[in-house]
Scaffold this motif. Structure first.
Motif, PDB file in Angstrom:
ATOM      1  N   ILE A   6       2.220  -5.974   6.820  1.00 54.06           N
ATOM      2  CA  ILE A   6       0.661  -6.316   6.132  1.00 54.06           C
ATOM      3  C   ILE A   6       0.199  -5.408   5.969  1.00 54.06           C
ATOM      4  O   ILE A   6      -1.017  -5.030   4.724  1.00 54.06           O
ATOM      5  CB  ILE A   6       0.869  -7.458   5.892  1.00 54.06           C
ATOM      6  CG1 ILE A   6       1.990  -8.578   5.232  1.00 54.06           C
ATOM      7  CG2 ILE A   6      -0.757  -8.327   5.146  1.00 54.06           C
ATOM      8  CD1 ILE A   6       1.892  -8.853   4.139  1.00 54.06           C
ATOM      9  N   ARG A  37      -0.073 -13.627  -3.893  1.00 57.74           N
ATOM     10  CA  ARG A  37       0.178 -13.895  -2.682  1.00 57.74           C
ATOM     11  C   ARG A  37       1.577 -13.863  -2.225  1.00 57.74           C
ATOM     12  O   ARG A  37       2.883 -13.107  -2.853  1.00 57.74           O
ATOM     13  CB  ARG A  37      -0.077 -15.783  -2.525  1.00 57.74           C
ATOM     14  CG  ARG A  37      -1.172 -16.849  -2.783  1.00 57.74           C
ATOM     15  CD  ARG A  37      -1.061 -17.912  -2.527  1.00 57.74           C
ATOM     16  NE  ARG A  37      -2.041 -18.287  -3.252  1.00 57.74           N
ATOM     17  CZ  ARG A  37      -3.298 -18.817  -2.807  1.00 57.74           C
ATOM     18  NH1 ARG A  37      -3.526 -18.760  -0.514  1.00 57.74           N
ATOM     19  NH2 ARG A  37      -4.222 -19.721  -2.692  1.00 57.74           N
ATOM     20  N   ASN A  38       1.809 -13.618  -0.399  1.00 53.62           N
ATOM     21  CA  ASN A  38       3.044 -13.007   0.042  1.00 53.62           C
ATOM     22  C   ASN A  38       4.254 -14.621   0.014  1.00 53.62           C
ATOM     23  O   ASN A  38       3.965 -15.321   0.635  1.00 53.62           O
ATOM     24  CB  ASN A  38       2.754 -12.530   1.298  1.00 53.62           C
ATOM     25  CG  ASN A  38       4.197 -12.376   2.467  1.00 53.62           C
ATOM     26  OD1 ASN A  38       5.517 -13.188   1.416  1.00 53.62           O
ATOM     27  ND2 ASN A  38       3.507 -12.019   3.154  1.00 53.62           N
ATOM     28  N   SER A  40       6.415 -15.118   1.345  1.00 54.37           N
ATOM     29  CA  SER A  40       7.375 -15.740   3.159  1.00 54.37           C
ATOM     30  C   SER A  40       5.714 -16.469   3.162  1.00 54.37           C
ATOM     31  O   SER A  40       6.576 -17.673   4.371  1.00 54.37           O
ATOM     32  CB  SER A  40       6.875 -14.556   3.325  1.00 54.37           C
ATOM     33  OG  SER A  40       8.473 -13.284   3.318  1.00 54.37           O
ATOM     34  N   ILE A  45      -2.725 -11.766   0.071  1.00 57.36           N
ATOM     35  CA  ILE A  45      -2.998 -10.418   0.458  1.00 57.36           C
ATOM     36  C   ILE A  45      -4.116  -9.505  -0.329  1.00 57.36           C
ATOM     37  O   ILE A  45      -4.811  -9.124   0.607  1.00 57.36           O
ATOM     38  CB  ILE A  45      -1.789  -9.758  -0.301  1.00 57.36           C
ATOM     39  CG1 ILE A  45      -0.213 -10.266  -0.023  1.00 57.36           C
ATOM     40  CG2 ILE A  45      -2.256  -8.559  -0.031  1.00 57.36           C
ATOM     41  CD1 ILE A  45       1.098 -10.219  -0.472  1.00 57.36           C
ATOM     42  N   THR A 101       7.147  -5.514  -0.625  1.00 59.38           N
ATOM     43  CA  THR A 101       8.349  -6.379  -0.400  1.00 59.38           C
ATOM     44  C   THR A 101       7.353  -7.778   0.437  1.00 59.38           C
ATOM     45  O   THR A 101       7.118  -8.246   0.556  1.00 59.38           O
ATOM     46  CB  THR A 101       8.574  -5.971   1.499  1.00 59.38           C
ATOM     47  OG1 THR A 101       9.637  -5.481   0.741  1.00 59.38           O
ATOM     48  CG2 THR A 101       8.822  -6.746   2.459  1.00 59.38           C
ATOM     49  N   ALA A 102       6.004  -6.842   0.007  1.00 55.64           N
ATOM     50  CA  ALA A 102       4.729  -8.240   0.140  1.00 55.64           C
ATOM     51  C   ALA A 102       4.336  -8.618  -0.660  1.00 55.64           C
ATOM     52  O   ALA A 102       3.825  -9.977  -0.328  1.00 55.64           O
ATOM     53  CB  ALA A 102       3.557  -7.141   0.901  1.00 55.64           C
ATOM     54  N   GLU A 103       4.575  -8.769  -1.557  1.00 51.24           N
ATOM     55  CA  GLU A 103       4.072  -9.520  -2.588  1.00 51.24           C
ATOM     56  C   GLU A 103       5.226  -9.721  -3.354  1.00 51.24           C
ATOM     57  O   GLU A 103       5.217 -11.641  -4.032  1.00 51.24           O
ATOM     58  CB  GLU A 103       3.548  -8.359  -3.835  1.00 51.24           C
ATOM     59  CG  GLU A 103       4.211  -7.443  -4.768  1.00 51.24           C
ATOM     60  CD  GLU A 103       3.366  -6.890  -6.187  1.00 51.24           C
ATOM     61  OE1 GLU A 103       2.096  -7.345  -6.335  1.00 51.24           O
ATOM     62  OE2 GLU A 103       3.945  -5.964  -6.210  1.00 51.24           O
ATOM     63  N   GLY A 105       8.781 -10.358  -1.570  1.00 53.71           N
ATOM     64  CA  GLY A 105      10.012 -11.469  -0.929  1.00 53.71           C
ATOM     65  C   GLY A 105      10.476 -10.267  -0.641  1.00 53.71           C
ATOM     66  O   GLY A 105      11.454 -10.789   0.672  1.00 53.71           O
ATOM     67  N   THR A 191       3.452 -11.074  -9.519  1.00 57.02           N
ATOM     68  CA  THR A 191       3.333  -9.437  -8.728  1.00 57.02           C
ATOM     69  C   THR A 191       2.515  -8.389  -9.254  1.00 57.02           C
ATOM     70  O   THR A 191       3.228  -7.055  -9.621  1.00 57.02           O
ATOM     71  CB  THR A 191       5.114  -9.003  -8.902  1.00 57.02           C
ATOM     72  OG1 THR A 191       5.488  -9.528 -10.287  1.00 57.02           O
ATOM     73  CG2 THR A 191       6.207  -9.904  -7.764  1.00 57.02           C
ATOM     74  N   ASP A 329      11.955 -13.174   6.884  1.00 58.04           N
ATOM     75  CA  ASP A 329      11.188 -11.964   6.722  1.00 58.04           C
ATOM     76  C   ASP A 329      11.821 -11.406   5.911  1.00 58.04           C
ATOM     77  O   ASP A 329      12.585 -10.696   6.644  1.00 58.04           O
ATOM     78  CB  ASP A 329      10.178 -12.424   7.627  1.00 58.04           C
ATOM     79  CG  ASP A 329       8.623 -11.515   6.418  1.00 58.04           C
ATOM     80  OD1 ASP A 329       8.800 -10.453   6.478  1.00 58.04           O
ATOM     81  OD2 ASP A 329       7.744 -12.597   6.400  1.00 58.04           O
TER      82      ASP A 329
END
Length: 492
Positions: A6, A37-38, A40, A45, A101-103, A105, A191, A329
């Motif tokens: 992140i 938001r993430n 996971s 973010i 992946t961050a936003e 998942g 996203t 994750d």
């Protein structure tokens, strides 16, 4: 690992916190923002502009002002810029995957696959844009000559989903841009960071100001923003990927100006396994098709029909394969299944499973939250599924397999077609004649035969019935953004 990943995203020059309108990075008119938001852990973010309908109208105006300039370029000139966009995406492949992946998942390796998939559409249409041929037509009179040419539709609005936030943009935008249409991209509120990163790379590629625009907004403003895109008389075409409910609303709004519209909507794909199928192949295909992106794909099989002679063996082997899937994750080493996108998604999965169990379904594995809680849910296998269960009529969009047993080919086809959707379908059989019969009988736009992974830039993507209108990808995808003009030359 996740914390470091992140931090890498936050430090990336591709992470933009502003919208992109008319060649400038900008905030919303009222300075409002919303959090990304993430999924996971639901941690924020960063924040991005919550654009108003007035902001979107400005983006449309900027695109409209340059439509003739962009459409008037030689196809080779336009496609050269599109090609540079492709090269920029390839160059920043890893940074894009981390943002994705961050936003969103999905596991990092799967995100890397999506980046390559997204890039493939840009490359494809950078070439296809030079082949939008017209025709000469045999004449009906000695002193006349008939021909057709193709011209860009004009400003195009692109509304894209959260499940493939890079690829769903490039599949639309690359085609529209190569055809000569300026675009206004409205990504999903879950996203937006992937979309802004693509806009960043489009700017670097050299698209003229106003040709490529990206506007972001929260769920609270999505209705007014969508209406602006659909109702504006300066928008000539609208392309949407998302739910059938929203697609119908947009279709109604676009009808007032008879706007060109293309829709890729919901699915309810059947997955049919016949007694003569290769069981190992069918199980492998089921896992690949169903659990890609944790079941959050529009072509994921939603209804599994397995012939009675092979049913028990198929379910036993499928259970073994499902229980081997690693849920974690998206940045964790070895992760194969990430979180669902948000709380609404997890609630829908729980509702479908609970309804099925209450109506007699048997749980062979899963049916509980994942090890990290939150939006995680263990891959689940249910048997003894029947048509009264909600999961057979609604698209689950999650990691749930529900298997029903059938006796005859006719029974399987009837069950498969008993839906208002028609995006994709899957057949597993070793009989060539049966394969042809079923492939032609299924009422859907995409059929996988002994294959679980269907998508490619080479082939058309789209559905029958309430799964949408038009096609994306392939040589057909660019046609959505072109008008055919007939020219009759007399007295020659």
């Amino acid at each position: 690992m996740a914390a470091r990943a992140i931090q890498r995203v936050l430090n990336s020059p591709l992470l933009r916190r502003e919208a992109y309108v008319g060649g400038l990075w900008t905030t919303s008119k009222d300075r409002q923002t919303f959090d990304v938001r993430n999924p996971s852990n639901r941690e924020t973010i960063c924040s991005v502009p919550d654009m108003t309908s007035e902001d979107v109208a400005m983006a449309i105006e900027k695109a409209y002002d340059v439509r003739k300039d962009w459409g008037g370029l030689l196809a080779k000139e336009r496609c050269g810029i599109v090609r540079r966009w492709y090269e920029k995406v390839v160059e920043k492949h890893e940074e894009l995957a981390y943002i994705l992946t961050a936003e969103q998942g999905k596991p990092l390796n799967e995100a890397r696959v999506e980046v390559s998939y997204a890039a493939s559409f840009i490359e494809w249409f950078s070439e296809e844009g030079k082949r939008t041929f017209g025709d000469t037509i045999p004449t009906h009179a000695h002193n006349k000559r008939l021909m057709t040419i193709k011209q860009p539709v004009g400003v195009t609005a692109l509304i894209t989903p959260w499940n493939f936030p890079l690829a769903m943009i490039t599949r639309k935008a690359a085609a529209a841009l190569a055809a000569g249409c300026p675009v206004v991209v409205k990504p999903a509120e879950d996203t937006p960071l992937s979309a802004l990163a693509l806009a960043n790379l489009a700017e670097e590629a050299g698209f003229p100001s106003g040709v490529y625009n990206t506007v972001t907004c929260s769920k609270d403003r999505v209705d007014s923003v969508g209406r602006e895109l659909a109702l504006s008389d300066k928008v000539a075409a609208l392309s949407f990927t998302g739910s059938t409910v929203v697609g119908k609303l947009l279709m109604n709004l676009c009808s007032g100006s008879v706007k060109r519209i293309s829709l890729e909507l919901g699915g309810n794909a059947p997955f049919i396994v016949f007694d003569n199928a290769d069981v190992e192949m069918a199980v492998s295909g089921a896992v690949a098709a169903k659990f890609r992106n944790t079941g959050q794909t529009c072509v994921s099989p939603n209804r599994f029909y397995v012939q009675e002679g092979i049913h028990d063996e198929f379910c036993r082997r499928l259970k073994e394969s499902i229980e081997c899937l690693i849920v974690n994750d998206g940045f964790a080493d070895g992760a194969q299944q990430g979180p669902l996108i948000n709380e609404s998604a997890i609630e829908k999965v729980r509702r479908h499973v609970d309804d099925a169990v209450q109506k007699g379904a048997h749980v062979l594995c899963g049916a509980v939250p994942g090890p990290l809680g939150g939006s995680f849910y263990l891959p689940t296998l249910l048997t003894n599924v029947n048509s009264t269960m909600v999961m057979t009529s609604e698209e689950t969009f999650g990691p749930i397999v529900g298997v029903a047993k059938f006796k005859t080919e006719e029974e399987a086809v009837a069950a498969a077609n008993q839906t208002r959707y028609g995006l994709s379908g899957y057949i597993y059989s070793q009989s060539p004649s049966q394969i042809w019969r079923i492939a032609e009988a299924l009422e859907c736009g995409i059929v996988g035969v002994n294959e679980g992974l269907l998508s490619t830039e080479f082939a058309p993507f789209g559905g029958y019935k309430e799964s949408g209108l038009g096609r994306e990808g392939s040589k057909y995808g660019i046609e959505e953004y072109l008008e055919i003009k007939y020219i009759c030359m007399g007295n020659v």
